[in-house]
Write an enzyme that holds these catalytic residues in place. Sequence first.
Site, PDB file in Angstrom:
ATOM      1  N   MET A  87       0.810  -1.220   0.000  1.00 23.82           N
ATOM      2  CA  MET A  87       0.000   0.000   0.000  1.00 23.82           C
ATOM      3  C   MET A  87       0.844   1.271   0.000  1.00 23.82           C
ATOM      4  O   MET A  87       0.541   2.229   0.706  1.00 23.82           O
ATOM      5  CB  MET A  87      -0.960  -0.026   1.194  1.00 23.82           C
ATOM      6  CG  MET A  87      -1.837  -1.260   1.269  1.00 23.82           C
ATOM      7  SD  MET A  87      -2.804  -1.594  -0.219  1.00 23.82           S
ATOM      8  CE  MET A  87      -4.162  -0.477   0.036  1.00 23.82           C
ATOM      9  N   ASN A 104       0.865  -6.311 -10.106  1.00 19.65           N
ATOM     10  CA  ASN A 104       0.037  -5.925  -8.961  1.00 19.65           C
ATOM     11  C   ASN A 104      -1.342  -6.567  -9.072  1.00 19.65           C
ATOM     12  O   ASN A 104      -1.810  -6.865 -10.176  1.00 19.65           O
ATOM     13  CB  ASN A 104      -0.124  -4.397  -8.958  1.00 19.65           C
ATOM     14  CG  ASN A 104      -0.925  -3.891  -7.772  1.00 19.65           C
ATOM     15  OD1 ASN A 104      -0.738  -4.360  -6.637  1.00 19.65           O
ATOM     16  ND2 ASN A 104      -1.822  -2.944  -8.010  1.00 19.65           N
ATOM     17  N   HIS A 106      -5.257  -5.554  -7.912  1.00 24.65           N
ATOM     18  CA  HIS A 106      -6.051  -4.428  -7.414  1.00 24.65           C
ATOM     19  C   HIS A 106      -7.500  -4.901  -7.244  1.00 24.65           C
ATOM     20  O   HIS A 106      -8.039  -5.580  -8.122  1.00 24.65           O
ATOM     21  CB  HIS A 106      -5.984  -3.260  -8.400  1.00 24.65           C
ATOM     22  CG  HIS A 106      -6.762  -2.056  -7.934  1.00 24.65           C
ATOM     23  ND1 HIS A 106      -6.283  -1.211  -6.950  1.00 24.65           N
ATOM     24  CD2 HIS A 106      -7.983  -1.594  -8.280  1.00 24.65           C
ATOM     25  CE1 HIS A 106      -7.192  -0.265  -6.728  1.00 24.65           C
ATOM     26  NE2 HIS A 106      -8.225  -0.468  -7.519  1.00 24.65           N
ATOM     27  N   GLU A 140       1.586   5.555 -13.608  1.00 18.96           N
ATOM     28  CA  GLU A 140       0.281   6.061 -13.204  1.00 18.96           C
ATOM     29  C   GLU A 140      -0.375   5.062 -12.245  1.00 18.96           C
ATOM     30  O   GLU A 140      -0.417   3.859 -12.537  1.00 18.96           O
ATOM     31  CB  GLU A 140      -0.587   6.238 -14.453  1.00 18.96           C
ATOM     32  CG  GLU A 140      -1.554   7.390 -14.341  1.00 18.96           C
ATOM     33  CD  GLU A 140      -2.324   7.558 -15.657  1.00 18.96           C
ATOM     34  OE1 GLU A 140      -3.492   7.903 -15.596  1.00 18.96           O
ATOM     35  OE2 GLU A 140      -1.727   7.311 -16.719  1.00 18.96           O
TER      36      GLU A 140
HETATM   37  C1  GAR Z   1      -6.173  -7.101  -1.441  1.00 21.55           C
HETATM   38  O1  GAR Z   1      -7.563  -6.991  -1.591  1.00 21.55           O
HETATM   39  C2  GAR Z   1      -5.458  -6.404  -2.582  1.00 21.55           C
HETATM   40  O2  GAR Z   1      -6.126  -6.509  -3.806  1.00 21.55           O
HETATM   41  C3  GAR Z   1      -5.474  -4.979  -2.099  1.00 21.55           C
HETATM   42  O3  GAR Z   1      -5.206  -5.066  -0.731  1.00 21.55           O
HETATM   43  C4  GAR Z   1      -5.700  -6.309  -0.230  1.00 21.55           C
HETATM   44  C5  GAR Z   1      -4.566  -6.991   0.475  1.00 21.55           C
HETATM   45  O4  GAR Z   1      -5.013  -8.129   1.138  1.00 21.55           O
HETATM   46  N1  GAR Z   1      -4.507  -4.187  -2.796  1.00 21.55           N
HETATM   47  C6  GAR Z   1      -4.671  -2.908  -3.057  1.00 21.55           C
HETATM   48  O5  GAR Z   1      -5.639  -2.259  -2.698  1.00 21.55           O
HETATM   49  C7  GAR Z   1      -3.540  -2.263  -3.837  1.00 21.55           C
HETATM   50  N2  GAR Z   1      -3.907  -0.980  -4.295  1.00 21.55           N
HETATM   51  P1  GAR Z   1      -3.980  -9.258   1.554  1.00 21.55           P
HETATM   52  O6  GAR Z   1      -2.879  -8.550   2.346  1.00 21.55           O
HETATM   53  O7  GAR Z   1      -4.778 -10.172   2.430  1.00 21.55           O
HETATM   54  O8  GAR Z   1      -3.461  -9.915   0.324  1.00 21.55           O
END
Ligand code: GAR
Length: 214
Positions: A87, A104, A106, A140
């Site tokens: 993040m 990544n 998302h 971006e």
């Molecule tokens: C997941 O939902 C992932 O897609 C999101 O954070 C969560 C992490 O969960 N990622 C983002 O929002 C990136 N911008 P996790 O730590 O249990 O994998």
Amino acid sequence: MAARIVILISGRGSNMAALLAAHLPLVVAAVISNRPEAEGLALAAAQGVATEAVDHRRYPTREAFDDALAAAIDRHQPQLVVLAGFMRIFTPAFVQRYRGRLINIHPSLLPAFQGLHTHRRALDAGVRIHGCTVHFVTEELDHGPIVAQAAVPVLPEDTEETLAARVLRSEHRIYPEVLRWWAEGRLKLQEDGRVLLERAAFPDAALQVPGSGA
Ligand code: GAR
């Protein structure tokens, strides 16, 4: 020789755990977090994977943090850097350093709902279909060549939590699959930014809502 990846996390690490559980034909050289207290670090360590924390709070600038992070990553010599709930926003220099080697996941069907709080915003917008996207990272935020997406229905009774859980299940399904394609040389990012996939398909058919189960 099996390809090497480094996974970057910030918290829970459930996507990282799904990648480890898939026993992919690649070496997870390390899991690195910008938060030393990230739950995912302990999960990875328990599975015998090298872990490291590069605490962003200890660096005065974004550039200094990105340099330290890149140094930590490069010590493991990965062919691919896998963001799994990482993040932090990268500097352009960091993204350029790993061009074509930074992927990544998302929690939305990009280009819809870039940024944070995707599930709440999907509910607020009243969309009938939501989901997740695996994409290569460009300068971006939440842009970049899309490799795969999974759609889930948004149900009338959904809360942010139930919708997030449904999307997360689909994340755990597609991310390991994409990395399997990559490890087997079936996923390529072309010079023109187009994603090439060979013999890659998910078994389930298209989703139309209303009318499908969760
Ligand atoms: C997941 O939902 C992932 O897609 C999101 O954070 C969560 C992490 O969960 N990622 C983002 O929002 C990136 N911008 P996790 O730590 O249990 O994998």
